[in-house]
Write an enzyme that holds these catalytic residues in place. Structure first.
Site, short mmCIF file in Angstrom:
data_model
loop_
_atom_site.label_atom_id
_atom_site.label_comp_id
_atom_site.label_asym_id
_atom_site.label_seq_id
_atom_site.Cartn_x
_atom_site.Cartn_y
_atom_site.Cartn_z
N GLY A 12 29.96 55.79 12.97
CA GLY A 12 30.06 55.42 14.44
C GLY A 12 30.13 56.44 15.06
O GLY A 12 30.41 56.41 16.25
N SER A 13 29.29 57.57 14.59
CA SER A 13 29.09 59.08 15.69
C SER A 13 28.45 58.66 16.69
O SER A 13 28.55 58.87 17.84
CB SER A 13 28.78 60.24 14.80
OG SER A 13 27.58 59.97 14.53
N ASN A 14 27.35 57.67 16.31
CA ASN A 14 26.49 57.35 17.45
C ASN A 14 27.02 56.36 18.57
O ASN A 14 26.87 56.46 19.76
CB ASN A 14 25.06 56.67 16.81
CG ASN A 14 24.08 57.62 16.54
OD1 ASN A 14 23.38 58.23 17.23
ND2 ASN A 14 24.05 57.75 14.98
N LYS A 66 23.32 34.28 6.49
CA LYS A 66 22.82 35.04 7.53
C LYS A 66 22.76 34.42 8.79
O LYS A 66 23.47 35.04 9.82
CB LYS A 66 21.73 36.08 7.29
CG LYS A 66 21.48 37.10 8.03
CD LYS A 66 20.30 38.06 8.01
CE LYS A 66 20.62 39.15 6.76
NZ LYS A 66 19.53 40.13 6.97
N ASN A 108 17.06 50.06 17.62
CA ASN A 108 17.72 50.88 16.13
C ASN A 108 17.48 52.08 16.36
O ASN A 108 16.39 52.73 16.68
CB ASN A 108 17.11 50.10 15.15
CG ASN A 108 17.73 50.76 13.99
OD1 ASN A 108 19.00 50.89 13.75
ND2 ASN A 108 16.82 51.17 12.68
N HIS A 110 16.94 55.62 13.76
CA HIS A 110 16.79 55.95 12.50
C HIS A 110 16.73 57.45 12.19
O HIS A 110 16.02 57.95 13.23
CB HIS A 110 15.63 55.21 11.75
CG HIS A 110 15.32 55.31 10.65
ND1 HIS A 110 16.02 54.83 9.53
CD2 HIS A 110 14.54 56.21 9.81
CE1 HIS A 110 15.48 55.41 8.17
NE2 HIS A 110 14.58 56.07 8.32
C1 GAR Z 1 22.86 57.46 11.49
O1 GAR Z 1 22.11 58.83 11.03
C2 GAR Z 1 21.57 56.34 11.74
O2 GAR Z 1 20.32 57.20 11.88
C3 GAR Z 1 21.51 55.66 10.58
O3 GAR Z 1 22.85 55.69 10.04
C4 GAR Z 1 23.68 56.83 10.40
C5 GAR Z 1 24.97 56.19 11.07
O4 GAR Z 1 25.61 57.43 11.55
N1 GAR Z 1 20.80 54.69 10.20
C6 GAR Z 1 19.98 54.31 9.43
O5 GAR Z 1 19.85 54.99 8.23
C7 GAR Z 1 19.06 52.90 9.61
N2 GAR Z 1 18.15 52.97 8.48
P1 GAR Z 1 27.07 56.97 12.63
O6 GAR Z 1 27.85 55.81 11.82
O7 GAR Z 1 27.76 58.33 12.44
O8 GAR Z 1 26.60 56.68 13.71
#
Ligand code: GAR
Length: 185
Positions: A12-14, A66, A108, A110
């Site tokens: 969850g850093s984002n 789903k 999203n 990526h």
């Molecule tokens: C992030 O790097 C995001 O871009 C990636 O998961 C990570 C989550 O990090 N998403 C994907 O790879 C989608 N295909 P976070 O939990 O620290 O935000």
């Protein structure tokens, strides 16, 4: 105020970057009203609590399909009046129910320059391939894996051989780009 829901499965850093962006004013006129998480115990749940954001934690295995669990999520988002859904490390393909009800409002992030290196291990795949310019993509979500119209991208040049250093650089670029992109939207 625009109301954001953030979906995450992991650290969850984002999530934190977006929540902090709303709090600091880097994202103008928006608030995070819901954190949706499909993994009990994921660290994002702690982060959401710290920001006082409602969490909706569910176990997909407890639903028949789903469509069923996405219906439950969409009902809660309807009740909260969600304007924009931000996927932030939500490791599931979005299904028909959410696309029918929130299509065009789901974005999203990526950690690669799409359409290169989609999937769950974008950074590692690009590193193993030996690219010299990495990056981050933010895109609208459709029914395909990391597919949909691109909204923004940033390049992260790196020629070193330390994947942890690279990951840190890419995450930093993600946090900045997600905040800037949500603010523009
Ligand atoms: C992030 O790097 C995001 O871009 C990636 O998961 C990570 C989550 O990090 N998403 C994907 O790879 C989608 N295909 P976070 O939990 O620290 O935000």
């Amino acid at each position: 105020m625009k109301r954001l829901a953030i979906f995450a499965s992991g650290s969850g850093s984002n999530f934190e970057a977006i929540a902090e962006g709303c709090r600091s004013g880097a994202i103008v006129g928006a608030e995070v009203v819901l954190c949706v998480c499909d993994k009990a115990g994921a660290y994002v749940i702690e982060r959401a609590k710290k920001f006082g954001v409602e969490t909706l934690v569910f176990n997909p295995k407890e639903f028949g399909s789903k469509r069923e669990f996405e219906g439950m999520i969409a009902d809660r988002m309807d009740a909260l009046g969600v304007d924009l859904v931000c996927l932030a490390g939500y490791m599931r393909i979005i299904g028909d129910e959410l696309l029918e009800r929130y299509g065009g409002k789901i974005i999203n992030i990526h950690p690669a320059l799409l359409p290169a290196f989609p999937g769950a291990h974008g950074i590692r795949d690009a590193f193993e391939y030996g690219v010299k310019v990495y990056g981050v993509t933010i895109h609208y979500v459709d029914a395909t894996l990391d597919g949909g119209k691109i909204i923004s991208q940033v390049a992260v040049p790196y020629e070193g051989d330390d994947i942890e250093e690279l990951e840190a650089m890419i995450h930093k670029a993600e946090h900045k780009l997600y905040v800037e992109t949500i603010n523009k939207l």
